[in-house]
Design an enzyme around this catalytic site. Structure first.
Site, PDB file in Angstrom:
ATOM      1  N   THR A 124      -0.525  27.579 -52.349  1.00  0.00           N
ATOM      2  CA  THR A 124      -0.947  27.522 -53.739  1.00  0.00           C
ATOM      3  C   THR A 124       0.311  27.523 -54.604  1.00  0.00           C
ATOM      4  O   THR A 124       1.423  27.358 -54.108  1.00  0.00           O
ATOM      5  CB  THR A 124      -1.935  28.669 -54.053  1.00  0.00           C
ATOM      6  N   ASP A 138      -7.044  19.134 -51.856  1.00  0.00           N
ATOM      7  CA  ASP A 138      -7.618  19.297 -53.199  1.00  0.00           C
ATOM      8  C   ASP A 138      -8.293  18.001 -53.652  1.00  0.00           C
ATOM      9  O   ASP A 138      -9.361  18.032 -54.270  1.00  0.00           O
ATOM     10  CB  ASP A 138      -6.529  19.665 -54.215  1.00  0.00           C
ATOM     11  N   LYS A 159       3.454  23.991 -53.813  1.00  0.00           N
ATOM     12  CA  LYS A 159       2.890  22.725 -53.330  1.00  0.00           C
ATOM     13  C   LYS A 159       3.907  21.587 -53.285  1.00  0.00           C
ATOM     14  O   LYS A 159       3.778  20.680 -52.462  1.00  0.00           O
ATOM     15  CB  LYS A 159       1.679  22.324 -54.185  1.00  0.00           C
ATOM     16  N   LEU A 202      -8.885  33.752 -52.965  1.00  0.00           N
ATOM     17  CA  LEU A 202     -10.132  33.836 -52.178  1.00  0.00           C
ATOM     18  C   LEU A 202      -9.989  33.168 -50.814  1.00  0.00           C
ATOM     19  O   LEU A 202     -10.912  33.235 -50.000  1.00  0.00           O
ATOM     20  CB  LEU A 202     -11.282  33.156 -52.932  1.00  0.00           C
ATOM     21  N   SER A 203      -8.861  32.523 -50.560  1.00  0.00           N
ATOM     22  CA  SER A 203      -8.711  31.785 -49.302  1.00  0.00           C
ATOM     23  C   SER A 203      -8.957  32.649 -48.056  1.00  0.00           C
ATOM     24  O   SER A 203      -9.643  32.197 -47.131  1.00  0.00           O
ATOM     25  CB  SER A 203      -7.325  31.136 -49.228  1.00  0.00           C
ATOM     26  N   ARG A 243      -1.454  18.330 -75.023  1.00  0.00           N
ATOM     27  CA  ARG A 243      -0.908  19.038 -76.191  1.00  0.00           C
ATOM     28  C   ARG A 243       0.456  18.501 -76.639  1.00  0.00           C
ATOM     29  O   ARG A 243       0.931  18.880 -77.697  1.00  0.00           O
ATOM     30  CB  ARG A 243      -0.778  20.537 -75.880  1.00  0.00           C
ATOM     31  N   GLY A 276      -6.321  18.670 -70.215  1.00  0.00           N
ATOM     32  CA  GLY A 276      -5.122  19.290 -69.671  1.00  0.00           C
ATOM     33  C   GLY A 276      -4.276  18.299 -68.890  1.00  0.00           C
ATOM     34  O   GLY A 276      -4.736  17.217 -68.524  1.00  0.00           O
ATOM     35  N   ALA A 277      -3.018  18.683 -68.635  1.00  0.00           N
ATOM     36  CA  ALA A 277      -2.093  17.757 -67.983  1.00  0.00           C
ATOM     37  C   ALA A 277      -1.146  18.462 -67.026  1.00  0.00           C
ATOM     38  O   ALA A 277      -0.032  18.014 -66.801  1.00  0.00           O
ATOM     39  CB  ALA A 277      -1.285  17.007 -69.046  1.00  0.00           C
TER      40      ALA A 277
END
Length: 279
Positions: A68, A109, A72, A22-23, A157, A132-133
């Site tokens: 993205t 971010d 990164k 969407l950027s 997990r 999450g990790a």
């Protein structure tokens, strides 16, 4: 040095896959609102192997880039300097190309998360949970380092992921406890829950939403709402969406790349909502 508005300038988002980004919608809406009619913003599918070659071809008309996954971290060796924020998580999502040829990396971010939470009235919390990790979880930890005064529990997990998140906690100087994903339903009782997992990963947790949930920050935006976010809203909890994050981090990118401030938050949000509605 801010770029002159009369110059035709180029910017773009890079990553792989990139077709659904969407950027371009957000940045072009900003350019329209700011009167930067001769600026363009495109998308290019680029992977780690192709990134150095892409950089080698950047001419003086280029003002900046959004990055993205999976670029990164891969971009860092190609830059002249990165900000402390980007260095704190080894991740750059914004590159400003200066008129004297320097390449400056930053991470919007992290402040984007803080700004999205602040917009929803969350200035400070005494504890939080992260689901999450992956890469986004380290950015979430860095954001929480700015607003959370107590313990952060990360639900993972695997023990390898747990060890990684404890390392990030030590590096960011935040109090991190890790817990097994099978107990993730307990996370939902925290004053702030940040879900950083891929689509579908938290669907099974929707049934565990407490009767009076506090705040959920779900970094997904398509499809939206997630089952977890829908149940959370139904029970009266506050929900911050991935679109909120996307818009706030893009606002900061636009300001850095164009040298114009403030960027038009509402015009960018409206453009994002319209594009998502069309999907």
């Amino acid at each position: 040095m801010p770029h002159r508005a009369t110059d035709a300038r180029r910017a773009a988002v890079l990553g792989k896959p990139i077709a659904h980004s969407l950027s371009p919608v957000l940045h072009r809406a900003a350019y329209d609102e700011l009167g930067l009619s001769d600026w363009s913003y495109e998308r290019f599918e680029v992977d780690e192997a192709g990134l150095p070659g892409f950089f080698a071809k950047l001419g003086p008309q280029w003002a900046g880039l959004s990055l993205t996954m999976p670029l990164k971290r891969a971009v860092i060796p190609l830059l002249d300097e990165i900000s402390d924020t980007a260095a704190s998580v080894d991740a750059v999502n914004t590159v400003v190309l200066t008129e004297d040829g320097r390449r400056l990396g930053d991470n919007t971010d992290i402040p984007g998360m803080v700004a999205a939470l602040r917009e929803h009235g969350i200035e400070q919390v005494d504890s939080a949970a992260i689901l999450g990790a992956g890469a986004t979880a380290s950015s979430a930890l860095a954001a929480l380092a700015r607003i959370c005064t107590g313990e952060i529990t990360v639900y993972v997990r695997s023990e390898a992921r747990a060890a990684e998140m404890r390392q990030w906690g030590a590096r960011l100087d935040v109090d991190v406890r890790t817990a097994d994903w099978v107990d993730a339903g307990q996370a939902l009782r925290a004053p702030l829950v940040i879900a950083t997992t891929p689509a579908g990963a938290t669907d099974a947790l929707a049934a565990a939403v407490p009767e009076r949930p506090a705040t959920l920050f779900d970094v997904l935006y398509d499809p939206w709402p997630t089952e977890l976010a829908a149940r959370w809203s139904m029970y009266g909890g506050a929900v911050v969406s991935g679109l909120d994050l996307l818009v706030h981090q893009a606002v900061l990118q636009v300001e850095q790349i164009t040298g114009r401030s403030p960027a038009p938050l509402e015009a960018m949000r409206h453009a994002g909502e319209k594009a998502l509605g069309a999907r």
